[in-house]
Design a protein around this motif. Structure first.
Motif, PDB file in Angstrom:
ATOM      1  N   SER A  46      53.617 110.351 -23.584  1.00  0.00           N
ATOM      2  CA  SER A  46      53.581 110.617 -25.029  1.00  0.00           C
ATOM      3  C   SER A  46      52.853 111.911 -25.351  1.00  0.00           C
ATOM      4  N   ASP A  47      52.093 112.432 -24.388  1.00  0.00           N
ATOM      5  CA  ASP A  47      51.359 113.686 -24.553  1.00  0.00           C
ATOM      6  C   ASP A  47      51.874 114.697 -23.519  1.00  0.00           C
ATOM      7  N   ASN A  79      60.884 115.283 -33.331  1.00  0.00           N
ATOM      8  CA  ASN A  79      59.673 114.475 -33.515  1.00  0.00           C
ATOM      9  C   ASN A  79      58.499 114.910 -32.660  1.00  0.00           C
ATOM     10  N   LEU A  95      52.370 115.773 -29.200  1.00  0.00           N
ATOM     11  CA  LEU A  95      52.694 114.347 -29.320  1.00  0.00           C
ATOM     12  C   LEU A  95      54.209 114.234 -29.415  1.00  0.00           C
ATOM     13  N   ASP A  99      56.290 107.370 -30.167  1.00  0.00           N
ATOM     14  CA  ASP A  99      54.931 107.032 -29.729  1.00  0.00           C
ATOM     15  C   ASP A  99      54.486 105.701 -30.334  1.00  0.00           C
ATOM     16  N   ARG A 101      51.841 104.188 -30.031  1.00  0.00           N
ATOM     17  CA  ARG A 101      50.447 104.202 -30.499  1.00  0.00           C
ATOM     18  C   ARG A 101      50.384 104.389 -32.005  1.00  0.00           C
ATOM     19  N   ALA A 102      51.441 104.979 -32.575  1.00  0.00           N
ATOM     20  CA  ALA A 102      51.411 105.343 -33.995  1.00  0.00           C
ATOM     21  C   ALA A 102      52.004 104.274 -34.910  1.00  0.00           C
ATOM     22  N   PRO A 132      56.556 113.122 -37.054  1.00  0.00           N
ATOM     23  CA  PRO A 132      55.336 113.933 -37.092  1.00  0.00           C
ATOM     24  C   PRO A 132      54.318 113.483 -38.136  1.00  0.00           C
ATOM     25  N   THR A 134      53.598 110.589 -39.147  1.00  0.00           N
ATOM     26  CA  THR A 134      52.897 109.410 -38.641  1.00  0.00           C
ATOM     27  C   THR A 134      51.948 109.793 -37.512  1.00  0.00           C
ATOM     28  N   LYS A 135      52.372 110.721 -36.682  1.00  0.00           N
ATOM     29  CA  LYS A 135      51.506 111.185 -35.607  1.00  0.00           C
ATOM     30  C   LYS A 135      50.277 111.912 -36.156  1.00  0.00           C
ATOM     31  N   TRP A 138      47.900 109.188 -37.054  1.00  0.00           N
ATOM     32  CA  TRP A 138      47.277 108.659 -35.836  1.00  0.00           C
ATOM     33  C   TRP A 138      46.193 109.622 -35.350  1.00  0.00           C
ATOM     34  N   LEU A 139      46.484 110.934 -35.366  1.00  0.00           N
ATOM     35  CA  LEU A 139      45.521 111.935 -34.924  1.00  0.00           C
ATOM     36  C   LEU A 139      44.261 111.887 -35.781  1.00  0.00           C
TER      37      LEU A 139
END
Length: 484
Positions: A46-47, A79, A95, A99, A101-102, A132, A134-135, A138-139
């Motif tokens: 994911s990274d 994305n 990202l 993902d 995680r998000a 993006p 949403t990421k 998350w960030l």
């Protein structure tokens, strides 16, 4: 004769095609995998350090591949969020992908703006884990120091174009890429900086949005670089789809998109309102279950591959002796049933045979995608011809069932690098406009994809009966699933 190149930086590799500007004929090709290590489970990370995309690009372009090229177009995975600091350096790895995680961040954002309809009205889509916006949330929540240092936002194709141009002061993107961010509206053609702040916690600089035939700039060596776009838009442009056309993509999950003259606002969130690479719009409806339903059926039946499952299904008859599979194996997004499971209905002694279950898997997958098509048709999208993409599109059972279930002509293009071809076609357009030989409103006409054309023919009535059987089971099992 001019020569242009199209570069597609997918999640796994870079593909480059060098094409004749007038016909689109492919003259040379290059390929290189991204130097990215898989995760412990063997999946995609994911990274990702964006430098991996540049290294892959350099390898794919080796051996004089770009000799004589006058312009380059860039397509890249959608994305992918590249957060940069004030000096233009990456704050952290990009990202990318869907993902997981998000997922919590997506729910937070939906609530923070006042619900799904508020998002649909604002930017034409409801936040998903991959987007993006949403990421950014998350960030902000999990890496606040990195979020604070983030002053400039780019996506993968924006970043690659910027690098090719030598990192100029002006940063650019295109309508297609911007429409997938969750903070640019295809309906208004404008950013929503307030949504960036809602997600990231503060404002950030955003790339200028170019028109479809605009050039992003020229390299120090004199190469023109076109605006670039996301992979979905580039593939649609490479296929040459227009009004009346839809694309059904058969991956593990499925997607349906069609060209439409205006942006669609859908309060249910089933439609993601994207812009295309021509100045039109590209509404997309996604299902979570497509080929994964076929693979599940193959494993259950002890069949080694999808070709074997197809052969088995062809021994059955339309309607699978009354067996109906609702293929919601991962829950479902269209209709919105995130926590449900699949359903097998119509079991009788005479239907309990491997060939009927195999047939039900194919019919269930395609009926689920027909539901997605109907979401678009129900909003006035004209669908007269359907392009069927993905390796599963070549299976005889898919080709036998799809035209009658979809109720339209089905086109199965030969496998090709359509995203790279679309990027090259965009480069030819920008080059022609810069030279005064092409209209900025009309893209170059290139030879169409070599394809197999399938008609519903006499099977249409049978196919529609199978579809009705599926709809009846779906309504009985999940009443009102498609009501807004």
């Amino acid at each position: 004769m001019g020569i242009v190149a199209g570069l597609d930086s997918s999640p796994d590799f870079t593909r480059i095609v060098v094409c004749d500007t007038d016909t689109g004929a492919v003259l040379r090709q290059g390929y290189a995998p991204h130097p990215v290590e898989a995760t412990e489970g063997g999946g995609r990370p994911s990274d990702v350090d964006p430098q991996a995309w540049l290294l892959s690009l350099g390898e794919a372009a080796g051996g004089g591949l770009l000799e004589g090229v006058q312009a380059i177009g860039v397509s890249a995975q959608q994305n992918g969020l590249v957060p940069l600091d004030a000096q233009g350096n990456t704050v952290r790895p990009a990202l990318v992908g869907g993902d997981k995680r998000a997922q919590v961040a997506a729910a937070d954002l939906i609530d923070a703006l006042g619900g799904r309809e508020a998002w649909a009205q604002a930017v034409g889509c409801v936040p998903q884990a991959a987007q993006p916006v949403t990421k950014l949330r998350w960030l902000n929540k999990t890496e606040p120091e990195a979020a604070l240092r983030t002053t400039l936002l780019m996506q993968a194709h924006d970043w690659l174009v910027w690098q090719l141009l030598g990192r100029p002061v002006r940063r650019t993107t295109d309508r297609g890429g911007a429409s997938g961010t969750g903070y640019w509206s295809a309906a208004t053609g404008a950013y929503r900086p307030d949504l960036v702040e809602l997600a990231l916690g503060h404002q950030a600089s955003l790339p200028d949005v170019l028109g479809p035939s605009d050039a992003a700039g020229t390299t120090p060596e004199g190469l023109l670089i076109s605006a670039g776009t996301g992979e979905t838009m580039a593939a649609a442009f490479g296929l040459g789809i227009g009004l009346g056309d839809a694309v059904v993509s058969l991956g593990a999950s499925g997607s349906v998109m069609a060209v439409h003259p205006e942006a669609l606002v859908d309060s249910t969130g089933m439609i993601t309102s994207l812009a295309d690479a021509t100045g039109m719009h590209l509404p997309v409806v996604t299902t979570l279950n497509a080929v994964r339903a076929l693979r599940g059926a193959a494993e259950l039946l002890g069949v080694s591959d999808l070709e074997g499952l197809s052969d088995l299904a062809m021994k059955s008859t339309p309607g699978a002796h009354g067996l109906v599979l609702l293929p919601y194996l991962e829950g479902e997004r269209t209709p919105s049933l995130p926590h449900t499971a699949g359903t097998l209905s119509g079991l009788r002694r005479e239907s309990m045979r491997p060939e009927h279950l195999a047939r039900a898997a194919f019919e269930g997958m395609l009926c689920g995608l027909a539901d997605a098509l109907d979401v678009l048709r129900g909003r006035g999208v004209d669908v007269r011809r359907i392009f069927l993409l993905g390796p599963a599109a070549e299976l005889p059972a898919v080709q036998a069932v799809a035209p009658a279930l979809f109720g339209a002509q089905v086109v199965v293009p030969q496998p090709a690098d359509y995203a790279a071809l679309g990027a090259a076609r965009q480069a030819a357009w920008a080059l022609g406009v810069s030279q005064g030989t092409l209209d900025p409103r009309l893209p170059p006409v290139w030879q169409g994809a070599v394809a197999q054309v399938l008609e519903p023919g006499e099977e249409l009535a049978v196919g529609q009966a199978v579809r009705q059987q599926y709809v009846s089971v779906r309504e009985q099992t999940h009443p009102g699933a498609f009501r807004a």
